[in-house]
Each structure stands twice: as C-alpha cells, then as structure tokens.
Design an enzyme around this catalytic site. Structure first.
Site, PDB file in Angstrom:
ATOM      1  N   GLN A 115       0.787  -1.248   0.000  1.00 41.70           N
ATOM      2  CA  GLN A 115       0.000   0.000   0.000  1.00 41.70           C
ATOM      3  C   GLN A 115       0.819   1.297   0.000  1.00 41.70           C
ATOM      4  O   GLN A 115       0.718   2.097  -0.897  1.00 41.70           O
ATOM      5  CB  GLN A 115      -0.960  -0.049   1.198  1.00 41.70           C
ATOM      6  CG  GLN A 115      -1.589   1.286   1.606  1.00 41.70           C
ATOM      7  CD  GLN A 115      -2.756   1.711   0.707  1.00 41.70           C
ATOM      8  OE1 GLN A 115      -2.946   1.213  -0.392  1.00 41.70           O
ATOM      9  NE2 GLN A 115      -3.536   2.674   1.192  1.00 41.70           N
ATOM     10  N   ARG A 120       8.216   3.384   5.252  1.00 38.01           N
ATOM     11  CA  ARG A 120       7.687   3.391   6.622  1.00 38.01           C
ATOM     12  C   ARG A 120       7.968   2.090   7.366  1.00 38.01           C
ATOM     13  O   ARG A 120       7.675   1.992   8.556  1.00 38.01           O
ATOM     14  CB  ARG A 120       6.193   3.735   6.618  1.00 38.01           C
ATOM     15  CG  ARG A 120       5.286   2.666   6.103  1.00 38.01           C
ATOM     16  CD  ARG A 120       3.848   3.116   5.946  1.00 38.01           C
ATOM     17  NE  ARG A 120       3.170   3.442   7.179  1.00 38.01           N
ATOM     18  CZ  ARG A 120       1.840   3.362   7.357  1.00 38.01           C
ATOM     19  NH1 ARG A 120       1.048   2.964   6.374  1.00 38.01           N
ATOM     20  NH2 ARG A 120       1.284   3.687   8.481  1.00 38.01           N
ATOM     21  N   HIS A 190       1.815  10.901   5.874  1.00 33.33           N
ATOM     22  CA  HIS A 190       0.501  10.377   6.260  1.00 33.33           C
ATOM     23  C   HIS A 190       0.190  10.798   7.712  1.00 33.33           C
ATOM     24  O   HIS A 190       0.080   9.961   8.604  1.00 33.33           O
ATOM     25  CB  HIS A 190       0.603   8.859   6.108  1.00 33.33           C
ATOM     26  CG  HIS A 190      -0.621   8.060   6.366  1.00 33.33           C
ATOM     27  ND1 HIS A 190      -1.738   8.533   6.996  1.00 33.33           N
ATOM     28  CD2 HIS A 190      -0.885   6.769   6.063  1.00 33.33           C
ATOM     29  CE1 HIS A 190      -2.630   7.569   7.072  1.00 33.33           C
ATOM     30  NE2 HIS A 190      -2.130   6.489   6.512  1.00 33.33           N
ATOM     31  N   ASP A 237     -12.153   9.093   2.953  1.00 35.65           N
ATOM     32  CA  ASP A 237     -10.885   8.716   2.313  1.00 35.65           C
ATOM     33  C   ASP A 237     -10.852   9.418   0.960  1.00 35.65           C
ATOM     34  O   ASP A 237     -11.355   8.893  -0.034  1.00 35.65           O
ATOM     35  CB  ASP A 237     -10.791   7.190   2.161  1.00 35.65           C
ATOM     36  CG  ASP A 237      -9.386   6.756   1.753  1.00 35.65           C
ATOM     37  OD1 ASP A 237      -8.507   7.629   1.616  1.00 35.65           O
ATOM     38  OD2 ASP A 237      -9.169   5.537   1.566  1.00 35.65           O
ATOM     39  N   GLU A 287      -3.033  14.662   5.096  1.00 30.44           N
ATOM     40  CA  GLU A 287      -1.763  14.205   4.544  1.00 30.44           C
ATOM     41  C   GLU A 287      -1.333  15.111   3.394  1.00 30.44           C
ATOM     42  O   GLU A 287      -2.107  15.351   2.470  1.00 30.44           O
ATOM     43  CB  GLU A 287      -1.911  12.763   4.035  1.00 30.44           C
ATOM     44  CG  GLU A 287      -2.546  11.859   5.077  1.00 30.44           C
ATOM     45  CD  GLU A 287      -2.912  10.483   4.534  1.00 30.44           C
ATOM     46  OE1 GLU A 287      -2.226   9.998   3.616  1.00 30.44           O
ATOM     47  OE2 GLU A 287      -3.882   9.892   5.040  1.00 30.44           O
TER      48      GLU A 287
HETATM   49  O1  BG6 Z   1      -1.638   2.299   6.585  1.00 22.84           O
HETATM   50  P1  BG6 Z   1      -2.495   3.039   7.573  1.00 22.84           P
HETATM   51  O2  BG6 Z   1      -1.717   3.941   8.469  1.00 22.84           O
HETATM   52  O3  BG6 Z   1      -3.387   2.078   8.331  1.00 22.84           O
HETATM   53  O4  BG6 Z   1      -3.458   3.961   6.749  1.00 22.84           O
HETATM   54  C1  BG6 Z   1      -4.271   3.434   5.731  1.00 22.84           C
HETATM   55  C2  BG6 Z   1      -5.007   4.525   4.970  1.00 22.84           C
HETATM   56  O5  BG6 Z   1      -4.070   5.506   4.546  1.00 22.84           O
HETATM   57  C3  BG6 Z   1      -4.634   6.587   3.806  1.00 22.84           C
HETATM   58  O6  BG6 Z   1      -3.581   7.439   3.434  1.00 22.84           O
HETATM   59  C4  BG6 Z   1      -5.299   6.072   2.578  1.00 22.84           C
HETATM   60  O7  BG6 Z   1      -5.900   7.152   1.871  1.00 22.84           O
HETATM   61  C5  BG6 Z   1      -6.349   5.031   2.945  1.00 22.84           C
HETATM   62  O8  BG6 Z   1      -6.917   4.497   1.755  1.00 22.84           O
HETATM   63  C6  BG6 Z   1      -5.730   3.935   3.783  1.00 22.84           C
HETATM   64  O9  BG6 Z   1      -6.735   3.031   4.208  1.00 22.84           O
END
Ligand code: BG6
Length: 311
Positions: A115, A120, A190, A237, A287
């Site tokens: 993702q 990170r 983020h 989101d 973010e």
């Molecule tokens: O990886 P993390 O910190 O749990 O955050 C997840 C979220 O991060 C956000 O930046 C995304 O827009 C979302 O789609 C995602 O679900």
C-alpha cells in the site's frame, strides 16, 4: 539494547552574526540511553526496544521519532500531544508504525507494491544533528537496500530533516535519484493528528478536484470540493488534487493547526470511522501528498517541505 555506531566530526564554529548553531554531522550515531553532543537531541530506547530520538527545544516543545520508518510519533507544545498514535500500533520493527507522521514512499498506493511503499517499514539512520538558537534539528537518511530493491529496483537517497521550534514542527524531504536510469515515484506524509473527530474540520480545500476513494480505492470517483470547511462526518478517504499551500486543521480539541507546505501539491483526508471503532473518534489524518508520478532523472533531487504550527 540497540547499539548504533557513531562517527563524530568536530562542531563547526559560528560567527556572532550567524544563528547559534552546534552541529554534528556523522553516521548513524550514539548508543541508546546516551545524550548526543547536540543540545536537545537524545537517542534512546523506545517501545519494542527500537531506537527513538527525543527532541527537546529550549522553548519547551518536544518531539519523538523512531528510526524505524523515520516516523515522528509525538509533537508536544505544552503538555498536549498534537499527533496521534493508534492504540493498535505495533513497535516490533516488522510492521509500519500506525500513527504520527509515517512516510508513504515510493508509492502512495494503491499500486503494484505494498500500500504505502517501503519507507515506513525500513530503518533510517541519523546523518546529522544541530541546534539552531535552541531548536533541535536532525537529519535522517534512507538508501536503497536488498529489501527496497526487491520491490523497487532503483538506487536512491532520501534525506529527511526535522526541525522542532517553539510552536512548529518542520520537515524537509529530499529524494535524490542515485541510479543510472530515471525513476518515478509517488509519496505522502501520512500525518495522524490528535482530534475529536466530531468537531474536526479542514479549511483550504475548496475548489480542488477530488478523487474519492470511498467506496473503491482502486476506482476513485472524481469530483470537486465545494465546501469551505470539510468535516469528517463518517468514513472519509479522499484525495484533493492541487491543494493550497496552507491548510488549517481545527482539531476539535481547541487548536487550529496550520499545515503549510512547499512542493506537496496534493492532500488526502482520511478517517476510518467504524472500521476502527476503538480509536476513530480520537484522530484525523490530513496528509500532504504527491499523487501524480514524479519523474526523476539520474542525479536529480526532488524536495518538499511541511511546516505544522499551532497558535
Ligand atoms: O496504513 P495506515 O496507516 O493504516 O493507513 C491506511 C489509509 O491511509 C490513507 O492514506 C489512505 O488514503 C487510505 O486508503 C488507507 O486506508
């Protein structure tokens, strides 16, 4: 105990006309539980025995960051922590820290790799620290490794400079292409802010083109933001393209936080609502992001800054 090797060079001398600086460039340095020679910069052992850096300004503000993920996890002005770490965050050096200011690099996501990319959940090292008129400054570095190469086969250097001032926390991210070929990336900071979600809102997004990732992040719905004040009434989101250089977050806890940037063209608002029932009421994410691909030629840098400040 986590031992980090240390290479110091002599502090630089300053003229009376320059700000008072004590500066210590070097490799990842200091042994845990020892003060570094830089005033207001202390390397210690954090949760899960991970190396943590505590920044203390002479003005009373404090910040903490983990080398794992290069993640700032706390920013306190007075006794209040303006950042939020989720109660389900793990500090085991295996999973990214869910909270504070995680990096999304070299992919914001969704996309071909995990993702939010690998920055990170990689170990950053300390390359420099200084103290400018009572404000501690630290610079972290991340370079390609077999772990990053397995996902993204390029040579790069990321430098992340963090400055803690009386009422602000500033970061500068510099990505340099150290490869022989061009590469492209997307990225974001983020940031998880402490908030009371029902009272939280963001100003400065009116007129932006939006990509709403709810319900399907892989097929976002295009739109335009018409509101002066954007709230978090449920699951949120949403990507805002071409956002202003300064947004204002009312955290619903009595603080207005200015989020200024240079060269972070986009923004993302996120709150998971009932999908994270245990904590969604206590934070919002705002973010700074670079959603479109940055194409970087060999030896070229890309630099973006963020300044969070509270009145
Ligand atoms: O990886 P993390 O910190 O749990 O955050 C997840 C979220 O991060 C956000 O930046 C995304 O827009 C979302 O789609 C995602 O679900």
């Amino acid at each position: 105990m986590v031992a980090i090797s240390m290479t110091w060079s002599l502090p630089s001398l300053t003229s009376s006309k320059l700000p008072r600086v004590n500066r210590y460039p070097g490799m990842a340095f200091a042994t845990v539980n020892k003060d570094t020679a830089t005033l207001g910069v202390k390397v210690t052992e954090g949760l899960g025995n991970l190396p943590k850096v505590v920044l203390t300004s002479s003005h009373g503000s404090e910040a903490e960051l983990y080398l794992y993920g290069g993640c700032v996890t706390s920013w306190k002005v007075g006794s209040k922590d303006l950042l939020f770490v989720r109660p389900d965050a793990v500090f085991n050096g295996q999973k990214p820290i869910s909270g504070g200011i995680p990096h999304c690099f070299p992919q914001f996501g969704p996309g071909p790799m995990q993702q939010h990319g690998f920055a990170r959940n990689s170990n950053w090292s300390i390359v420099d620290s200084e103290n400018v008129d009572g404000s501690p400054v630290i610079t972290l570095e991340l370079k390609d490794s077999p772990y990053s190469r397995a996902m993204w086969d390029y040579s790069f250097q990321a430098l992340y400079k963090i400055t803690l001032d009386k009422k602000s926390l500033s970061t500068e991210l510099k990505i340099t292409n150290t490869d022989k070929t061009a590469f492209s990336f997307t990225t974001a900071l983020h940031t998880y802010f402490s908030a009371s979600v029902s009272g939280a809102s963001v100003r400065g997004l009116k007129g932006c083109k939006t990509l709403n990732k709810d319900p399907d992040p892989k097929n976002p719905v295009e739109g335009k933001e018409e509101r002066d004040v954007v709230t978090y009434p449920g699951f949120v989101d949403c990507v805002y393209l071409g956002a202003a250089n300064e947004l204002y977050l009312d955290n619903g806890l009595g603080d207005i936080i200015s989020i200024k940037n240079t060269n972070w063209p986009d923004a993302v608002l996120w709150n998971p609502h009932l999908t994270m029932e245990a904590c969604y009421k206590d934070f919002v994410c705002v973010e700074n992001a670079q959603i479109g691909n940055v194409e970087l030629e060999p030896e070229k840098p890309w630099v973006a800054t963020q300044q969070l400040s509270v009145g």
